[in-house]
Design a protein around this motif. Structure first.
Motif, PDB file in Angstrom:
ATOM      1  N   VAL A 296     -13.889   3.830  25.812  1.00 52.77           N
ATOM      2  CA  VAL A 296     -13.394   3.381  27.041  1.00 52.77           C
ATOM      3  C   VAL A 296     -13.522   1.762  27.374  1.00 52.77           C
ATOM      4  O   VAL A 296     -12.641   1.224  27.433  1.00 52.77           O
ATOM      5  N   TRP A 306      -5.712   1.085  34.465  1.00 51.19           N
ATOM      6  CA  TRP A 306      -6.467   1.614  34.359  1.00 51.19           C
ATOM      7  C   TRP A 306      -6.052   3.106  34.487  1.00 51.19           C
ATOM      8  O   TRP A 306      -6.922   4.195  34.240  1.00 51.19           O
ATOM      9  N   ASN A 310      -7.815   6.061  32.438  1.00 52.61           N
ATOM     10  CA  ASN A 310      -8.287   7.155  32.896  1.00 52.61           C
ATOM     11  C   ASN A 310      -7.808   8.331  32.099  1.00 52.61           C
ATOM     12  O   ASN A 310      -8.705   9.453  31.788  1.00 52.61           O
ATOM     13  N   GLU A 311      -6.551   8.446  31.927  1.00 56.22           N
ATOM     14  CA  GLU A 311      -5.766   9.596  30.940  1.00 56.22           C
ATOM     15  C   GLU A 311      -6.337   9.847  29.765  1.00 56.22           C
ATOM     16  O   GLU A 311      -6.565  10.719  29.349  1.00 56.22           O
ATOM     17  N   THR A 314      -9.826  11.253  29.798  1.00 50.98           N
ATOM     18  CA  THR A 314      -9.994  12.597  29.919  1.00 50.98           C
ATOM     19  C   THR A 314      -9.555  13.153  28.762  1.00 50.98           C
ATOM     20  O   THR A 314     -10.212  14.243  28.195  1.00 50.98           O
ATOM     21  N   SER A 340     -13.134  11.122  37.625  1.00 51.81           N
ATOM     22  CA  SER A 340     -12.471  10.266  36.883  1.00 51.81           C
ATOM     23  C   SER A 340     -13.273   9.155  36.186  1.00 51.81           C
ATOM     24  O   SER A 340     -14.750   9.156  36.134  1.00 51.81           O
ATOM     25  N   ILE A 341     -12.900   8.344  35.426  1.00 55.73           N
ATOM     26  CA  ILE A 341     -13.673   7.663  34.463  1.00 55.73           C
ATOM     27  C   ILE A 341     -14.340   6.203  35.083  1.00 55.73           C
ATOM     28  O   ILE A 341     -15.453   6.020  34.619  1.00 55.73           O
ATOM     29  N   HIS A 343     -14.609   3.529  38.744  1.00 55.61           N
ATOM     30  CA  HIS A 343     -14.139   3.005  39.983  1.00 55.61           C
ATOM     31  C   HIS A 343     -14.316   1.447  40.000  1.00 55.61           C
ATOM     32  O   HIS A 343     -15.493   1.060  39.416  1.00 55.61           O
ATOM     33  N   ARG A 355      -6.322   1.813  43.347  1.00 55.21           N
ATOM     34  CA  ARG A 355      -6.983   2.752  42.338  1.00 55.21           C
ATOM     35  C   ARG A 355      -6.661   2.550  40.965  1.00 55.21           C
ATOM     36  O   ARG A 355      -7.322   2.312  40.087  1.00 55.21           O
ATOM     37  N   TRP A 356      -5.262   2.602  40.740  1.00 55.89           N
ATOM     38  CA  TRP A 356      -4.912   2.854  39.345  1.00 55.89           C
ATOM     39  C   TRP A 356      -4.169   1.605  38.633  1.00 55.89           C
ATOM     40  O   TRP A 356      -3.160   1.932  38.072  1.00 55.89           O
TER      41      TRP A 356
END
Ligand code: GLY
Ligand code: MN
Ligand code: MN
Length: 413
Positions: A296, A306, A310-311, A314, A340-341, A343, A355-356
């Motif tokens: 990551v 981001w 994150n996806e 996972t 989630s991965i 922040h 956030r994303w």
């Protein structure tokens, strides 16, 4: 920090506001704990971001009329009797020096100043930090103030500055990153002390006490969040903070902790064997999590999204869980990885801002994959703090060891 930082923050912010507007920031008040006891005061982070002042009650008023910005800070008028009990409050020259705001007045002059501005029709908009965490949360001082202004000056339009300032806070200046480096350095020293001091039979809080000691000794006033000190199965509870179980020789110990320096936070997780020696299965799980931590981090660069990272994280953890024999289908990963991965990190540990979105230079994110196997009593999380640079990334926590061999060698000493 030098007041140039806060001047710059105000300038950047005012450029984003509509003309003919006011923006008002409140330092806030300490929250009552019990009887005449209060929780220790911590400034509203947005007030701090634009002033650098960390005392109760003060107010910053920013005015932008026909493109011209005026700044006024309203501070407490010194109360010499009260000061004999609780100490001095900030003086005009000190407030000027800390914040870089030239015009300093007293709080008892605030309402009159506001009345002049509103009745003259200079300001059509009033920007306030109307942060709201949930529908049911109690009203904040700023919301009550907004309601009061609306009742008295119904022609003034209330605007929310929270999202605007949050987006600014996402990208850190070099001076802010410097504060975070200090917080991280102290946290690393403390984690190394913990690892060296770990012995079977200790209680989790005993080991945690070394962290508190190092922080206090280095002048840290407050921690980034409640320390998680979790042995064995406790580590499979994400925000376990009881920290009162016995540490067994065969347990893995998960620490998630952070020091705070000038309100900037560190947030590090490390997992290590209580007796310094990974068991085979623990090593397998640890290596799985570590591989995702590294993969990551490698994805982090300007322009990377981001949400997509994150996806992907996972997905990688799902693959690892299959390899570990925990699940058969990737869709089952939520059983062993359910956060989630990471922040954004800054003045808040779970920092503000979209956030994303896409990564930009100056952003700092935690990377914290974990696998939590309750039935095996194994919880592993490895969390680093990563700065996005012009060309890629810098792991701010790079001095904190995380390879199995390094941990075992370090703990042997
Ligand atoms: N310590 C909370 C977190 O890692 O997000
Ligand atoms: Mn953490
Ligand atoms: Mn974190």
């Amino acid at each position: 920090m030098n007041n140039e930082v806060f001047k710059k923050n105000r300038k950047n912010l005012m450029e984003l506001l509509e003309d003919n507007s006011l923006a008002i920031f409140f330092a806030g008040n300490a929250v009552q704990k019990t009887a005449d006891e209060q929780y220790s005061f911590t400034p509203n982070r947005n007030f701090y971001y634009v002033t650098g002042i960390d005392e109760e009650e003060h107010i910053l008023l920013l005015k932008k009329v026909q493109g011209k910005v005026e700044e006024t800070l309203f501070i407490k008028r010194p109360d010499l009797v009260m000061e004999k009990w609780v100490g001095k409050t900030i003086r005009e020259n000190e407030a000027k020096e800390v914040s870089g705001v030239e015009n300093v007045k007293f709080l008892d002059e605030f309402k009159a100043a506001l009345n002049v501005i509103f009745t003259s029709g200079e300001a059509e908009n009033l920007y306030l930090d109307l942060e709201r965490r949930s529908f049911d949360a109690s009203s904040t001082q700023r919301e009550k103030f907004a309601a009061e202004v609306t009742a008295l000056y119904p022609y003034v339009r209330i605007r929310n500055i929270y999202n605007i300032i949050s987006e600014l806070r996402l990208v850190k200046s070099p001076e802010e990153i410097e504060e975070m480096r200090k917080a991280i350095k102290i946290t690393i020293e403390a984690v190394e002390t913990l690892m060296k001091s770990s012995r079977p039979g200790m209680k989790e809080f005993e080991l945690e006490a070394y962290f508190d000691f190092i922080c206090k000794q280095r002048g840290v006033k407050d921690l980034a969040f409640n320390t998680i000190a979790a042995a064995g199965k406790n580590a499979t509870i994400l925000h376990y903070v009881d920290n009162n179980s016995e540490m067994k020789a065969e347990d893995l110990m998960l620490f998630d902790l952070g020091a705070q320096v000038n309100y900037y936070n560190a947030d590090i997780s490390r997992t290590f064997p209580v007796d310094g020696k990974f068991r085979d299965r623990q090593r397998e799980v640890y290596e799985s999590v570590l591989s995702v931590n590294k993969a990551v981090i490698e994805m982090m660069k300007p322009g990377a999204n981001w949400g997509k990272i994150n996806e992907k994280a996972t997905d990688l953890l799902a693959e690892e869980c299959i390899k570990l024999g925990l699940i058969k289908e990737k869709s089952e990963v939520k059983k062993y990885y359910f956060h989630s991965i990471g922040h954004s990190l800054g003045l808040d540990t779970h920092d503000v801002g979209k956030r994303w979105g896409d990564l930009k230079p100056g952003m700092v994110f935690t990377v914290e994959p974990g696998i939590y196997i309750e039935e095996e009593g194994i919880g592993v999380r490895i969390e680093d703090d990563v700065l996005v640079t012009e060309n890629g990334y810098e792991v701010l926590t790079k001095d904190m060891i995380k390879e199995v061999e390094d941990i075992e060698n370090f703990m042997k000493k």
